[in-house]
Design a protein around this motif. Structure first.
Motif, mmCIF file in Angstrom:
data_model
loop_
_atom_site.group_PDB
_atom_site.id
_atom_site.type_symbol
_atom_site.label_atom_id
_atom_site.label_comp_id
_atom_site.label_asym_id
_atom_site.label_seq_id
_atom_site.Cartn_x
_atom_site.Cartn_y
_atom_site.Cartn_z
ATOM 1 N N ALA A 19 -10.648 -8.039 37.272
ATOM 2 C CA ALA A 19 -10.298 -6.827 36.513
ATOM 3 C C ALA A 19 -8.791 -6.666 36.422
ATOM 4 C CB ALA A 19 -10.933 -5.598 37.178
ATOM 5 N N TYR A 20 -8.093 -7.005 37.496
ATOM 6 C CA TYR A 20 -6.625 -6.929 37.502
ATOM 7 C C TYR A 20 -6.037 -7.911 36.488
ATOM 8 C CZ TYR A 20 -1.861 -6.849 39.471
ATOM 9 O OH TYR A 20 -0.501 -6.725 39.654
ATOM 10 N N LEU A 21 -6.587 -9.102 36.402
ATOM 11 C CA LEU A 21 -6.104 -10.088 35.435
ATOM 12 C C LEU A 21 -6.320 -9.609 34.004
ATOM 13 C CD1 LEU A 21 -7.376 -13.362 37.163
ATOM 14 C CD2 LEU A 21 -4.987 -12.681 36.847
ATOM 15 N N GLU A 22 -7.426 -8.911 33.778
ATOM 16 C CA GLU A 22 -7.683 -8.352 32.445
ATOM 17 C C GLU A 22 -6.687 -7.254 32.104
ATOM 18 O OE1 GLU A 22 -12.353 -8.525 31.367
ATOM 19 O OE2 GLU A 22 -11.923 -7.418 33.207
ATOM 20 N N GLU A 23 -6.510 -6.321 33.036
ATOM 21 C CA GLU A 23 -5.688 -5.138 32.772
ATOM 22 C C GLU A 23 -4.188 -5.439 32.781
ATOM 23 O OE1 GLU A 23 -7.017 -2.522 35.846
ATOM 24 O OE2 GLU A 23 -9.079 -2.558 35.139
ATOM 25 N N LYS A 24 -3.748 -6.225 33.737
ATOM 26 C CA LYS A 24 -2.319 -6.471 33.932
ATOM 27 C C LYS A 24 -1.781 -7.602 33.061
ATOM 28 C CE LYS A 24 1.576 -6.287 36.530
ATOM 29 N NZ LYS A 24 2.463 -5.113 36.593
#
Length: 200
Positions: A19-24
């Motif tokens: 999720a962090y890779l998607e958002e950031k």
């Protein structure tokens, strides 16, 4: 566009980092388990093949959908059945992934394409990924997560752990290791050390 394969033992906490890779980082994240569910939905060729494979085993609901818990129970007890199911699903998933990667590259707007797969190493995803990441968490942390989040018994956890690759093999085959045993922010810091500060 960089293609990153992400793997790790069950309970390592991969979902949060994806999720962090998607958002950031604006990454396109494809979870092979979810992709497989799309490819075996009723009406597809693959669904028909699975109906043949599980004929007479009460593995489908009234609408024709595969009952995942029942299928998991069956293939856990029968290695031959598991191998036959994998031989149907895994090549189809990989073919679809290759197609999606090619489409995203043509579009030219996706900086990272992230593939999450439990069998990333075993199924040869190294051939289609630029690098592989191993999400690590110590065994006690993983056990605790699985008890709390999924309600798994120690017996079930032991069986799952026994069926997965060793930490040594994960580390040997992956380009980067993210230690997800500590705080979330520490895990994020490790990702930033690999990819930079992000685009968002």
């Amino acid at each position: 566009m960089k293609v990153i394969g992400v793997t790790g033992g069950v309970g390592a906490g991969k979902s949060l980092l994806l999720a962090y890779l998607e958002e950031k980082y604006g990454a396109c994240v494809v979870r092979t388990d979810e992709l497989a569910q799309e490819l075996i939905r009723p009406g597809t060729d693959l669904h028909g093949s699975l109906q043949e494979l599980f004929r007479g085993k009460n593995a489908f609901d009234p609408e024709g959908g595969l009952i995942r818990t029942r299928a998991a129970e069956l293939i856990f007890k029968d290695p031959t059945l598991r191998a036959r199911m994998n031989d149907l699903i895994h090549p189809a998933v990989k073919t679809e992934l290759i197609r999606q990667i090619a489409d995203r590259k043509k579009e030219g707007r996706t900086p990272y394409f992230v593939v999450e797969a439990a069998l990333l190493i075993e199924d040869g995803y190294k051939k289609i990924c630029d690098e592989l990441w191993y999400i690590y968490a110590d065994e006690n942390r993983r056990r605790d997560r699985l008890r709390k989040s999924r309600g798994y018994s120690d017996e079930k956890i032991n069986a799952i752990f026994a069926s997965q690759l060793s930490e040594e093999l994960f580390r040997r085959n992956c380009t980067h290791v993210i230690d997800n045993s500590g705080s979330v922010e520490e895990s994020y810091r490790q990702i930033r050390s690999i990819l930079g500060d992000g685009i968002i």
